[in-house]
Design an enzyme around this catalytic site. Structure first.
Site, PDB file in Angstrom:
ATOM      1  N   TYR A 199      -6.083  -1.931  -6.690  1.00 28.89           N
ATOM      2  CA  TYR A 199      -5.500  -3.114  -6.033  1.00 28.89           C
ATOM      3  C   TYR A 199      -4.925  -2.813  -4.656  1.00 28.89           C
ATOM      4  O   TYR A 199      -4.779  -1.672  -4.263  1.00 28.89           O
ATOM      5  CB  TYR A 199      -4.510  -3.850  -6.926  1.00 28.89           C
ATOM      6  CG  TYR A 199      -3.291  -3.136  -7.473  1.00 28.89           C
ATOM      7  CD1 TYR A 199      -2.876  -1.887  -7.061  1.00 28.89           C
ATOM      8  CD2 TYR A 199      -2.520  -3.784  -8.456  1.00 28.89           C
ATOM      9  CE1 TYR A 199      -1.741  -1.296  -7.587  1.00 28.89           C
ATOM     10  CE2 TYR A 199      -1.387  -3.195  -8.984  1.00 28.89           C
ATOM     11  CZ  TYR A 199      -1.004  -1.946  -8.553  1.00 28.89           C
ATOM     12  OH  TYR A 199       0.118  -1.378  -9.078  1.00 28.89           O
ATOM     13  N   GLU A 200      -4.617  -3.896  -3.933  1.00 27.62           N
ATOM     14  CA  GLU A 200      -4.164  -3.846  -2.530  1.00 27.62           C
ATOM     15  C   GLU A 200      -5.189  -3.161  -1.620  1.00 27.62           C
ATOM     16  O   GLU A 200      -4.826  -2.427  -0.706  1.00 27.62           O
ATOM     17  CB  GLU A 200      -2.801  -3.147  -2.427  1.00 27.62           C
ATOM     18  CG  GLU A 200      -1.734  -3.744  -3.306  1.00 27.62           C
ATOM     19  CD  GLU A 200      -1.541  -5.242  -3.129  1.00 27.62           C
ATOM     20  OE1 GLU A 200      -1.939  -5.762  -2.078  1.00 27.62           O
ATOM     21  OE2 GLU A 200      -1.009  -5.882  -4.044  1.00 27.62           O
ATOM     22  N   GLY A 201      -6.447  -3.417  -1.874  1.00 24.08           N
ATOM     23  CA  GLY A 201      -7.513  -2.801  -1.096  1.00 24.08           C
ATOM     24  C   GLY A 201      -7.987  -1.549  -1.784  1.00 24.08           C
ATOM     25  O   GLY A 201      -7.310  -0.512  -1.747  1.00 24.08           O
TER      26      GLY A 201
ATOM     27  N   ARG B 181       0.834  -1.207   0.000  1.00 22.15           N
ATOM     28  CA  ARG B 181       0.000   0.000   0.000  1.00 22.15           C
ATOM     29  C   ARG B 181       0.867   1.255   0.000  1.00 22.15           C
ATOM     30  O   ARG B 181       0.540   2.252  -0.651  1.00 22.15           O
ATOM     31  CB  ARG B 181      -0.947  -0.025   1.193  1.00 22.15           C
ATOM     32  CG  ARG B 181      -2.100  -1.003   0.994  1.00 22.15           C
ATOM     33  CD  ARG B 181      -2.886  -1.270   2.261  1.00 22.15           C
ATOM     34  NE  ARG B 181      -3.986  -2.197   1.964  1.00 22.15           N
ATOM     35  CZ  ARG B 181      -4.746  -2.771   2.889  1.00 22.15           C
ATOM     36  NH1 ARG B 181      -4.532  -2.523   4.179  1.00 22.15           N
ATOM     37  NH2 ARG B 181      -5.719  -3.593   2.537  1.00 22.15           N
TER      38      ARG B 181
ATOM     39  N   ILE C  17       2.224   1.616  -3.439  1.00 31.73           N
ATOM     40  CA  ILE C  17       1.230   2.128  -4.378  1.00 31.73           C
ATOM     41  C   ILE C  17       1.131   3.640  -4.276  1.00 31.73           C
ATOM     42  O   ILE C  17       0.911   4.329  -5.275  1.00 31.73           O
ATOM     43  CB  ILE C  17      -0.128   1.445  -4.137  1.00 31.73           C
ATOM     44  CG1 ILE C  17      -0.044  -0.005  -4.596  1.00 31.73           C
ATOM     45  CG2 ILE C  17      -1.252   2.154  -4.883  1.00 31.73           C
ATOM     46  CD1 ILE C  17      -1.164  -0.865  -4.107  1.00 31.73           C
TER      47      ILE C  17
END
Length: 600
Positions: free
Chosen positions: A449-451, A305, A308
């Protein structure tokens, strides 16, 4: 082809002027071997590699994408775009994979305040390529924190040397974000291993030809697992099983029964293989204790995260540089401020105020987001290297609070900035030849992505703020107010930041009170609350940059002050809008009957 020059001056400005990283390094026994001369060499070398090797492959990798076929044994096999394998060999041989990894297992031990710039340059020049080593480092971090000593010895040196890669295998087609619904099973064997059976989707780097082995980290449930997320365990499932040679070194052996069922056809980052992975009684080994898999995997997810957030900065920088170059070259109409080129039929786009608005939006985002990422990186370094328990506790609290903002706000603003920069090109921005549409497509995934970013808003407000009645946030506000009180610079950012802090505190108290009466209200206001908090964080970062620039000579520092003025006038007012939207809550959203949303 895109143009790109790493913003080394801005990077050095943050390290030296704003955060005084050299003093932090010299005061720490684990980091005092690092100085700015060494860091300058690292950053210069990375800037050359990313510009000369990765950037030329960005467009061609997007056009070619990854290949998918079946090998002689019938297993699915992925090939990366032309040039990726050779570039990866250079990257590996240069020792770049383990730049920020622990020296105990072959890493170079550079702090996050340095390795974050490695991530930025990689993501700016070739986001698809960068995802392969990035996921490997995430897997390595998970093993470092959660695996047994035997497992660390078996895998980490190979991962940090770039010989083996890694993945995160979480999502299943029926489950999505709700990991408690996963169906992948792990059945124990007599030898202590497990047979892993199930299917995972959206696995970044699930297969490729860059490394000789890939270490999959797989979430699964044992036969006696309780329902929901509490029953999840984590397993190492290598693509090739590991054996020891006569010297005790770990080498690859026979093929494991984990294979690629398909590669996803995506909107962007097409040179990155996003795979469906099928596990058919594949051999796996549990990481940590049974039922602790989700906590272990979150170590990787939080690392990703933060990465990102760097992607949001990276695509903005790339888009800005290309849009600014185009705006200086393209002649279009006469500017509102008069004829700038009397010998030509039109003025360059850069003379038009609306073009400057879009470029300054992007430039403002890139610089303040980079500063914010550096702030978070410093907290990570304090937590990792400090001997002061109170400093460590405070740093961990800051990282926990700011991780969802780093992921969601920076990626949201990054996408917005790339669209602004595409708009500078007009119709040419929509045409593939200019390359701007690829940047927009590549940027879009970071919000998902990644939540997904809505989940990040729920995490910030519902978990990080509400769970302790706002104490973690209010402590951060105290830090901001203390900095402003001690700030010597005379600039409008001081009062603007104090006002923003006061407003966010008031908003937080209102929302906490509303949530105590309407438990579901968090869903309707979380994203706007995150954005409001993000703008306060940006104001704090601009205050830091102003404090570091005030009373210093030169155009470079003068422009930092001007950019802070632009932020106050044109960016920060958005905070008020998001505060009002957050206070509106979810009542008007939930007033509709379900039939309203049914197709006609």
């Amino acid at each position: 082809m895109h143009i790109y020059n790493a913003p080394l001056s801005d990077m050095r400005f943050l390290l030296t002027d704003v955060f005084d990283a050299p003093s932090f390094w010299q005061a720490n026994d684990s980091l005092n071997h690092i100085d700015m001369d060494t860091v300058d060499i690292v950053l210069e070398s990375l800037s050359k590699f990313t510009k000369n090797v990765l950037l030329p492959l960005n467009r061609s990798g997007d056009e070619e994408g990854v290949g998918f076929s079946h090998d002689e044994e019938g297993y699915g096999a992925v090939s990366t775009p032309t040039g990726f394998k050779q570039a990866y060999e250079q990257y590996k041989e240069g020792g770049w994979v383990g730049l920020g990894a622990t020296p105990e297992y072959g890493g170079q031990g550079f702090p996050k305040m340095v390795s974050m710039f490695q991530e930025e340059m990689m993501f700016s020049t070739n986001q698809a390529f960068a995802l392969y080593p990035n996921l490997a480092l995430g897997a390595g971090l998970c093993l470092l924190k959660s695996a047994s000593e035997t497992q660390k010895d078996m895998y980490l040196e190979k991962i940090y040397a770039g010989e083996w890669a890694g993945t995160m295998c979480l999502t299943e087609a029926h489950a999505g974000t709700d990991l408690g619904l996963i169906k992948t099973k792990a059945v124990p064997n007599e030898d202590g291993s497990y047979n892993i059976t199930g299917s995972k989707i959206f696995v970044t780097g699930g297969d490729h030809d860059l490394t000789e082995n890939i270490i999959h980290l797989v979430l699964a449930k044992t036969p006696n697992a309780p329902a929901g997320s509490k029953g999840i365990s984590l397993f190492i499932v290598p693509k090739y099983l590991i054996k020891e040679d006569s010297y005790g070194d770990h080498q690859i052996g026979t093929r494991n029964t984990a294979s690629v069922g398909a590669v996803e056809h995506k909107m962007g980052v097409k040179g990155s293989a996003t795979c469906v992975l099928n596990f058919d009684k594949a051999k796996g080994w549990m990481v940590g204790e049974e039922f602790t898999g989700l906590a272990s995997m979150f170590l990787v997810m939080n690392y990703e995260r933060l990465a990102i957030g760097m992607q949001g900065i990276a695509v903005t920088e790339l888009a800005y540089q290309n849009a600014a170059a185009y705006a200086n070259d393209r002649l279009q109409s006469r500017s509102d401020s008069g004829i700038k080129n009397p010998d030509k039929s039109a003025d360059a786009l850069i003379h038009h105020a609306d073009i400057r608005r879009m470029l300054l939006n992007a430039k403002s985002h890139a610089e303040v987001s980079r500063c914010f990422a550096m702030y978070v990186a410093k907290q990570l370094d304090i937590a990792k290297y400090s001997d002061d328990k109170q400093l460590i506790a405070t740093a961990n609290a800051r990282v926990a609070l700011l991780t969802p903002i780093t992921k969601a706000f920076l990626s949201d603003k990054g996408f917005e900035a790339t669209v602004d920069c595409q708009q500078v090109f007009g119709g040419h921005g929509y045409i593939c030849d200019a390359g701007m549409e690829q940047i927009v497509r590549d940027a879009r995934i970071a919000q998902i992505y990644e939540g997904a970013n809505g989940i990040q808003g729920l995490d910030l407000l519902g978990r990080k703020v509400a769970k302790d009645s706002g104490a973690m946030l209010f402590d951060f506000l105290t830090e901001i107010r203390r900095f402003i009180a001690n700030m010597q610079a005379d600039h409008g950012i001081k009062q603007a930041t104090l006002k923003a802090a006061d407003n966010l505190e008031c908003l937080t108290k209102i929302l906490l009170n509303n949530m105590s009466e309407r438990k579901d209200d968090v869903n309707g206001c979380a994203v706007n609350y995150l954005h409001a908090t993000g703008y306060l964080c940006f104001a704090y970062m601009y205050a830091m940059m102003v404090a570091a620039s005030q009373h210093k000579e030169g155009v470079f520092y003068a422009n930092k002050l001007k950019l802070a003025d632009y932020f106050i006038d044109h960016i920060l007012p958005r905070m008020q809008m998001h505060m009002e939207l957050a206070q509106a809550g979810s009542q008007s959203m939930m007033a509709f009957d379900l039939a309203y949303f049914e197709p006609a």
